[in-house]
Design an enzyme around this catalytic site. Structure first.
Site, PDB file in Angstrom:
ATOM      1  N   ASN A 193       0.805  -1.229   0.000  1.00 47.32           N
ATOM      2  CA  ASN A 193       0.000   0.000   0.000  1.00 47.32           C
ATOM      3  C   ASN A 193       0.839   1.282   0.000  1.00 47.32           C
ATOM      4  O   ASN A 193       0.431   2.308  -0.535  1.00 47.32           O
ATOM      5  CB  ASN A 193      -0.996   0.009   1.162  1.00 47.32           C
ATOM      6  CG  ASN A 193      -0.320  -0.053   2.522  1.00 47.32           C
ATOM      7  OD1 ASN A 193       0.709  -0.703   2.685  1.00 47.32           O
ATOM      8  ND2 ASN A 193      -0.899   0.603   3.502  1.00 47.32           N
ATOM      9  N   GLY A 247       2.109  -5.298   7.828  1.00 55.07           N
ATOM     10  CA  GLY A 247       1.155  -6.090   7.068  1.00 55.07           C
ATOM     11  C   GLY A 247      -0.007  -6.517   7.941  1.00 55.07           C
ATOM     12  O   GLY A 247      -0.318  -5.875   8.953  1.00 55.07           O
ATOM     13  N   SER A 248      -0.635  -7.616   7.580  1.00 57.92           N
ATOM     14  CA  SER A 248      -1.830  -8.077   8.285  1.00 57.92           C
ATOM     15  C   SER A 248      -1.488  -8.682   9.639  1.00 57.92           C
ATOM     16  O   SER A 248      -0.362  -9.133   9.878  1.00 57.92           O
ATOM     17  CB  SER A 248      -2.560  -9.114   7.438  1.00 57.92           C
ATOM     18  OG  SER A 248      -1.811 -10.315   7.368  1.00 57.92           O
ATOM     19  N   ASN A 249      -2.488  -8.725  10.500  1.00 56.98           N
ATOM     20  CA  ASN A 249      -2.273  -9.285  11.838  1.00 56.98           C
ATOM     21  C   ASN A 249      -1.932 -10.768  11.795  1.00 56.98           C
ATOM     22  O   ASN A 249      -1.048 -11.227  12.527  1.00 56.98           O
ATOM     23  CB  ASN A 249      -3.518  -9.072  12.696  1.00 56.98           C
ATOM     24  CG  ASN A 249      -3.624  -7.655  13.199  1.00 56.98           C
ATOM     25  OD1 ASN A 249      -3.687  -6.710  12.406  1.00 56.98           O
ATOM     26  ND2 ASN A 249      -3.620  -7.479  14.504  1.00 56.98           N
ATOM     27  N   VAL A 255      -0.457 -12.631   9.407  1.00 56.70           N
ATOM     28  CA  VAL A 255       0.912 -12.874   8.955  1.00 56.70           C
ATOM     29  C   VAL A 255       1.913 -12.318   9.964  1.00 56.70           C
ATOM     30  O   VAL A 255       2.941 -12.940  10.249  1.00 56.70           O
ATOM     31  CB  VAL A 255       1.135 -12.261   7.562  1.00 56.70           C
ATOM     32  CG1 VAL A 255       2.584 -12.428   7.130  1.00 56.70           C
ATOM     33  CG2 VAL A 255       0.206 -12.902   6.546  1.00 56.70           C
ATOM     34  N   GLY A 256       1.609 -11.152  10.509  1.00 50.82           N
ATOM     35  CA  GLY A 256       2.520 -10.547  11.482  1.00 50.82           C
ATOM     36  C   GLY A 256       2.761 -11.441  12.682  1.00 50.82           C
ATOM     37  O   GLY A 256       3.895 -11.575  13.162  1.00 50.82           O
ATOM     38  N   GLU A 271       4.139  -3.951  12.713  1.00 54.98           N
ATOM     39  CA  GLU A 271       3.095  -2.937  12.575  1.00 54.98           C
ATOM     40  C   GLU A 271       1.988  -3.562  11.742  1.00 54.98           C
ATOM     41  O   GLU A 271       2.213  -3.966  10.606  1.00 54.98           O
ATOM     42  CB  GLU A 271       3.649  -1.676  11.911  1.00 54.98           C
ATOM     43  CG  GLU A 271       4.611  -0.897  12.807  1.00 54.98           C
ATOM     44  CD  GLU A 271       3.998  -0.457  14.127  1.00 54.98           C
ATOM     45  OE1 GLU A 271       2.757  -0.269  14.188  1.00 54.98           O
ATOM     46  OE2 GLU A 271       4.746  -0.302  15.101  1.00 54.98           O
ATOM     47  N   CYS A 331      -3.218   1.620   6.682  1.00 50.10           N
ATOM     48  CA  CYS A 331      -3.442   1.085   8.027  1.00 50.10           C
ATOM     49  C   CYS A 331      -4.010   2.153   8.957  1.00 50.10           C
ATOM     50  O   CYS A 331      -4.658   1.842   9.948  1.00 50.10           O
ATOM     51  CB  CYS A 331      -2.150   0.496   8.597  1.00 50.10           C
ATOM     52  SG  CYS A 331      -0.772   1.647   8.660  1.00 50.10           S
TER      53      CYS A 331
END
Length: 486
Positions: A155, A231-233, A235-236, A253, A287
């Site tokens: 993004n 990135g996404s929760n 994957v994080g 983040e 985000c």
């Protein structure tokens, strides 16, 4: 389809462009899926291993340079990036869809970040501390982590990787960077700027490939000392667990479900403009984007009417067109996610007041376009009020008073950013004190991050570390206490 004129991009390893072992994949234009922006690597674990080995080999000499020497190279990279703003901005728009002015603005922000951290090479890295032994000299300094793995999203394909790589580099680390595949042509052009600035081979390496192979490989690699991820929760958390299992430092983040509170005394026009800008620019793919619009009862109907009037004026189209305000979703999967949440909002009883449709007329039929969706009658327990959508969807929630508005704003697992529009100092103070978010903004949209200030979230939005500004040194270095006695 690709042809002999389609540009092909490799990995950047040890100062050279290399051909990936598993061949290539395509990066397509989300405004026109028939257009291939470039052929990009589909890298293997062996490609990653080569990049990590190069970074590890280069790190000792890199950390021994003076901070001013590392800073001089960052200054050069900034100048080169600035000279290529038009080219990189256009590439970004073609790869992920945001409008050309936004893409050029993001590139300019990358330039500013590089110059900011270039200056960090001349700042202090420690303190003198009195020792109990009168003959001793005690002080602190900082040591780099070593090799840092950078995993960045699509993004903000210029700003986010640069705000991770610039501090990593200035503090003496070497970097292995995995950009999002959707924006890997843009990433290749950034890597070329660093190369042309004269960075030594191996200091910055880029490997393009799937998250399951390259992303997870970075998290698990024994020679990567720290991982910074946006990135996404889901994957994080996988990245964090893999790093924790082997004792590596990590920084995550992740998502946001960011509220804007509109008090009864708010300036209506400014509040509407901030809601639209914060929630719908970049097609809501930030985000920090505004997602929940919490409006106090007395101004609710007036705000809703004006919001609908202004949203109806927004032009959806190709980000390269001068009159486009809102571009496509970055890829087909993201478009399908957005449409599924719009349907879920309807199914759960919210009222779709505007938009929420896929555009498939004429030239738009080949793109991933969704009209901005405005929901009324949203309650806090609905999915569209709790889960990150990452698209142009605004959920209007009515509050009885400012106290309930703040309570509703906090009623989510996320805590990244939040804003309030009010002219009442009491409202301001209550909001600043009680809001559980890492970034709180008064009379400003939720989606605004200053590069010189710490950035990060609370609750499920981050691993509780901070990026950007001078706070970045806390992640990319370790404190070393030195005690010297003659």
């Amino acid at each position: 389809m690709a042809n002999e004129n389609t540009p092909t991009y490799g990995n950047f390893i040890n100062g050279e462009w290399s051909t990936p072992q598993n061949g290539t994949q395509t990066s397509i234009n989300p405004a026109n899926r028939q257009e291939i922006v470039g052929l990009i690597p589909n890298s293997s674990k062996e490609d990653l291993d080569a990049a990590v080995a190069a970074a590890k080999s280069a790190q000792r000499a890199w950390r021994k340079l003076a901070g001013s020497q590392r800073g001089a190279l960052l200054f050069k990279a900034a100048d080169i990036l600035e000279s290529r703003t038009d080219e990189i901005g256009e590439t970004m728009t073609r790869e992920m869809g945001k409008t050309l002015p936004e893409a050029k603005g993001e590139t300019a922000r990358g330039v500013a970040i590089l110059r900011y951290y270039a200056g960090e090479g001349m700042r202090k890295v420690g303190d003198v501390i009195p020792a109990t032994d009168a003959e001793a000299f005690m002080y602190t300094t900082r040591s780099p982590l070593g090799t840092v793995g950078v995993i960045s999203p699509w993004n903000f394909p210029v700003a986010i990787p640069i705000w991770k790589m610039a501090p990593a580099l200035i503090y003496g680390n070497t970097v292995v960077w995995k950009p999002a595949t959707e924006t890997s042509v843009t990433a290749a052009k950034i890597a070329q700027c660093f190369h042309d600035a004269g960075f030594p081979p191996g200091v910055l390496n880029m490997v393009v490939g799937s998250g399951s192979v390259i992303g997870q490989g970075i998290a698990e690699h024994p020679d990567i000392n720290g991982i910074t991820f946006t990135g996404s929760n889901g994957v994080g958390k996988q990245v964090g667990q893999a790093a924790l299992a082997r004792g590596a430092k990590y920084q995550l983040e992740m998502g946001g479900k960011n509220p804007i509170i509109i008090a009864e005394d708010a300036n209506l026009e400014l509040a509407v403009d901030a809601t639209i800008s914060g929630g719908l620019k970049s097609t809501g793919q930030k985000c920090t984007a505004t997602s929940r619009v919490i409006v106090v009862k007395g101004i609710y109907e007036a705000f809703k009417t004006r919001l609908l009037e202004k949203v109806a004026e927004l032009k959806v189209g190709d980000g390269l067109a001068a009159d486009t305000w809102l571009g496509p979703c970055a890829n087909e999967k993201q478009m399908e996610t957005v449409l599924s949440y719009i349907q879920k909002g309807v199914d759960e009883g919210a009222v779709l007041l505007h938009g929420g449709e896929r555009l498939e007329q004429g030239e738009l039929s080949n793109g991933f376009y969704v009209t901005p969706a405005i929901f009324d009658g949203v309650t806090s327990r609905m999915s569209i009020a709790q889960e990150e959508i990452f698209g142009p969807v605004l959920a209007l929630i009515e509050a009885q008073d400012i106290d309930e508005a703040i309570e509703l704003a906090n009623d989510t697992d996320y805590g990244l950013s939040a804003s309030i529009y009010t002219q009442n100092i009491g409202n301001v103070l209550a909001f600043v004190q009680d809001m559980d978010a890492g970034l709180v903004r008064v009379n400003a949209e939720t989606a605004g991050v200053e590069l010189q200030a710490p950035f990060g979230g609370m609750k499920q939005s981050s691993s509780h570390s901070r990026e950007q500004g001078q706070a970045a040194i806390e992640f990319y270095t370790s404190i070393k206490t030195v005690f010297i006695k003659p």
